[in-house]
Design a protein around this motif. Sequence first.
Motif, mmCIF file in Angstrom:
data_model
loop_
_atom_site.group_PDB
_atom_site.id
_atom_site.type_symbol
_atom_site.label_atom_id
_atom_site.label_comp_id
_atom_site.label_asym_id
_atom_site.label_seq_id
_atom_site.Cartn_x
_atom_site.Cartn_y
_atom_site.Cartn_z
ATOM 1 N N UNK A 17 1.232 9.139 -6.775
ATOM 2 C CA UNK A 17 1.899 8.036 -7.472
ATOM 3 C C UNK A 17 0.907 7.293 -8.356
ATOM 4 N N UNK A 18 1.249 6.998 -9.614
ATOM 5 C CA UNK A 18 0.351 6.236 -10.487
ATOM 6 C C UNK A 18 -0.020 4.900 -9.855
ATOM 7 N N UNK A 19 -1.267 4.510 -10.009
ATOM 8 C CA UNK A 19 -1.742 3.243 -9.481
ATOM 9 C C UNK A 19 -2.350 3.323 -8.103
ATOM 10 N N UNK A 20 -2.205 4.453 -7.418
ATOM 11 C CA UNK A 20 -2.740 4.541 -6.054
ATOM 12 C C UNK A 20 -4.266 4.621 -6.032
ATOM 13 N N UNK A 21 -4.886 4.945 -7.168
ATOM 14 C CA UNK A 21 -6.349 4.948 -7.220
ATOM 15 C C UNK A 21 -6.893 3.546 -6.963
ATOM 16 N N UNK A 22 -6.194 2.514 -7.483
ATOM 17 C CA UNK A 22 -6.664 1.147 -7.243
ATOM 18 C C UNK A 22 -6.604 0.804 -5.761
ATOM 19 N N UNK A 66 -8.241 15.149 1.131
ATOM 20 C CA UNK A 66 -7.253 14.621 2.072
ATOM 21 C C UNK A 66 -7.813 13.495 2.915
ATOM 22 N N UNK A 67 -9.068 13.656 3.349
ATOM 23 C CA UNK A 67 -9.698 12.632 4.177
ATOM 24 C C UNK A 67 -9.913 11.329 3.421
ATOM 25 N N UNK A 68 -10.084 11.409 2.102
ATOM 26 C CA UNK A 68 -10.306 10.216 1.285
ATOM 27 C C UNK A 68 -9.004 9.646 0.733
ATOM 28 N N UNK A 69 -8.036 10.500 0.464
ATOM 29 C CA UNK A 69 -6.816 10.076 -0.231
ATOM 30 C C UNK A 69 -5.984 9.100 0.582
ATOM 31 N N UNK A 109 -3.353 8.175 -10.334
ATOM 32 C CA UNK A 109 -3.048 8.410 -8.922
ATOM 33 C C UNK A 109 -4.363 8.684 -8.207
ATOM 34 N N UNK A 110 -4.372 8.446 -6.899
ATOM 35 C CA UNK A 110 -5.588 8.723 -6.144
ATOM 36 C C UNK A 110 -5.867 10.224 -6.130
ATOM 37 N N UNK A 111 -4.817 11.051 -6.221
ATOM 38 C CA UNK A 111 -5.014 12.503 -6.277
ATOM 39 C C UNK A 111 -5.769 12.895 -7.544
ATOM 40 N N UNK A 112 -5.354 12.356 -8.700
ATOM 41 C CA UNK A 112 -6.034 12.663 -9.959
ATOM 42 C C UNK A 112 -7.454 12.113 -9.959
ATOM 43 N N UNK A 113 -7.615 10.938 -9.395
ATOM 44 C CA UNK A 113 -8.940 10.313 -9.348
ATOM 45 C C UNK A 113 -9.905 11.176 -8.530
ATOM 46 N N UNK A 114 -9.469 11.625 -7.349
ATOM 47 C CA UNK A 114 -10.348 12.429 -6.497
ATOM 48 C C UNK A 114 -10.612 13.806 -7.084
ATOM 49 N N UNK A 115 -9.654 14.328 -7.853
ATOM 50 C CA UNK A 115 -9.856 15.635 -8.491
ATOM 51 C C UNK A 115 -11.052 15.624 -9.438
ATOM 52 N N UNK A 173 -8.609 10.415 11.600
ATOM 53 C CA UNK A 173 -7.530 10.309 10.626
ATOM 54 C C UNK A 173 -6.859 11.668 10.483
ATOM 55 N N UNK A 174 -5.542 11.695 10.653
ATOM 56 C CA UNK A 174 -4.781 12.918 10.449
ATOM 57 C C UNK A 174 -4.246 12.893 9.026
ATOM 58 N N UNK A 175 -4.987 13.502 8.131
ATOM 59 C CA UNK A 175 -4.617 13.595 6.712
ATOM 60 C C UNK A 175 -5.341 14.800 6.135
ATOM 61 N N UNK A 176 -4.910 16.014 6.497
ATOM 62 C CA UNK A 176 -5.693 17.214 6.183
ATOM 63 C C UNK A 176 -5.750 17.605 4.714
ATOM 64 N N UNK A 177 -4.817 17.088 3.910
ATOM 65 C CA UNK A 177 -4.844 17.443 2.486
ATOM 66 C C UNK A 177 -3.988 16.455 1.704
ATOM 67 N N UNK A 178 -4.169 16.454 0.390
ATOM 68 C CA UNK A 178 -3.340 15.613 -0.474
ATOM 69 C C UNK A 178 -1.882 16.060 -0.387
ATOM 70 N N UNK A 179 -1.648 17.346 -0.336
ATOM 71 C CA UNK A 179 -0.277 17.853 -0.235
ATOM 72 C C UNK A 179 0.391 17.377 1.052
ATOM 73 N N UNK A 180 -0.348 17.339 2.139
ATOM 74 C CA UNK A 180 0.186 16.850 3.419
ATOM 75 C C UNK A 180 0.681 15.412 3.255
ATOM 76 N N UNK A 181 -0.146 14.587 2.609
ATOM 77 C CA UNK A 181 0.231 13.186 2.379
ATOM 78 C C UNK A 181 1.448 13.083 1.478
ATOM 79 N N UNK A 182 1.468 13.870 0.426
ATOM 80 C CA UNK A 182 2.581 13.800 -0.516
ATOM 81 C C UNK A 182 3.894 14.230 0.145
ATOM 82 N N UNK A 183 3.830 15.230 0.994
ATOM 83 C CA UNK A 183 5.030 15.653 1.706
ATOM 84 C C UNK A 183 5.508 14.591 2.685
ATOM 85 N N UNK A 184 4.554 13.882 3.292
ATOM 86 C CA UNK A 184 4.936 12.776 4.172
ATOM 87 C C UNK A 184 5.647 11.685 3.373
#
Length: 379
Positions: A59-64, A43-46, A27-33, A203-214
């Motif tokens: 979600x798996x595969x979002x890193x690609x 959040x700004x990169x995810x 996932x892009x979250x795991x990749x950025x971690x 870009x309004x994406x303050x955190x990975x959690x914000x994106x995941x909740x969306x």
Amino acid sequence: REATGLGRYTFAHRKDIARLVDLMTLSVADFLDRYFVNEAVKGALAFGGVIGSWGGPMSPGSAYVLLHHRMGEAGGVRGGWGFVRGGMGALSDAIADSARSAGVEIRTEADVASVDTVDGRARGVTLRDGSELRGRAVVSGTHPTITFRDLVGESNLPDALAEEMRNYRTRGSSAKVNLAISELPDFTAMPGTRLGPQHPECVISPSVDYLEQAWDDAKYGRPSARPMVDCVIPSTLDPTLAPEGRYVATCFVQYSPEKLAQGTWDEERDALGDRVIDAISEYAPNFKNSVEHRQVLTPVDLEERFGLIGGNIFHGEMSLDQLFSFRPAPGVASYRTPVDGLYLCGSGAHPGGGVMGIPGLNASKVVAKDLKPRSWARR
């Protein structure tokens, strides 16, 4: 053939196979971690890992998907994106002008009704007005589902390909909100309505959690209560796009599932526009009152206006089983199709979506090779 080539390449570079597996499955979250600790930075990169995707940052595969949006360059900057002077339509005009200079005839308002086949070979197309056009090759840039199901017809396809296309995933998650504004956003973090570096894009994406909740909202058929917004104000760099003292802003929004659990998109359209404006106004309080006009394009609009099935901006989901030698399906990833003389050149072909023209470039080389007269050695 493509799979064999990929296998040979992988074997030759087997020391890097672990990194490749990570890229395609993480996932892009795991990749950025692995590289960052600050949640705001992540959040700004995810958001780049979910653009146009039916999935969230966990979600798996979002890193690609993140890599896909960082490939290439613009203006000599690796991973950079460019603005088209005159708007995106100017890019289409430039391509059209180049084609006309080479003798190409371009017809608009000429809907294709069918790809005509004779003895398993594409011989041309029939337009909705009944006109017939014949040629040595038919090259389709439409969504693969439209090409195979609607234009060619399943009865003219091998059973395996017909089945693959019935299962081809093309769920959309995006919407567009276009705005005319009277002044630039006055951001709390970087105040001022005079043009500055903060204004061309936010870009309004303050955190990975914000994106995941969306994304959580979209999974259950609800538009995101707090959406991710990528707001670009192109008239800050190209004043010809708006009257003096006015600006145009285009907002890419996620998540907006095509199929809603309740209601219709006609009923939800205004609410979506309000949420986007409110999201930006949270960071730039003057923004709401600056909006003079707005246009909200839902996933249904994207399909009806532009042929983006399901509202998917990439002509199909960018998941591992629909990439590389499997895009859009095994056996048709080389731009050739089982219908002789029919080729794919759109975003549903390798390497996928984005304003880059690579599917078309690659397809043109294949078509040129196939149509080149063959020289036969004398016996």
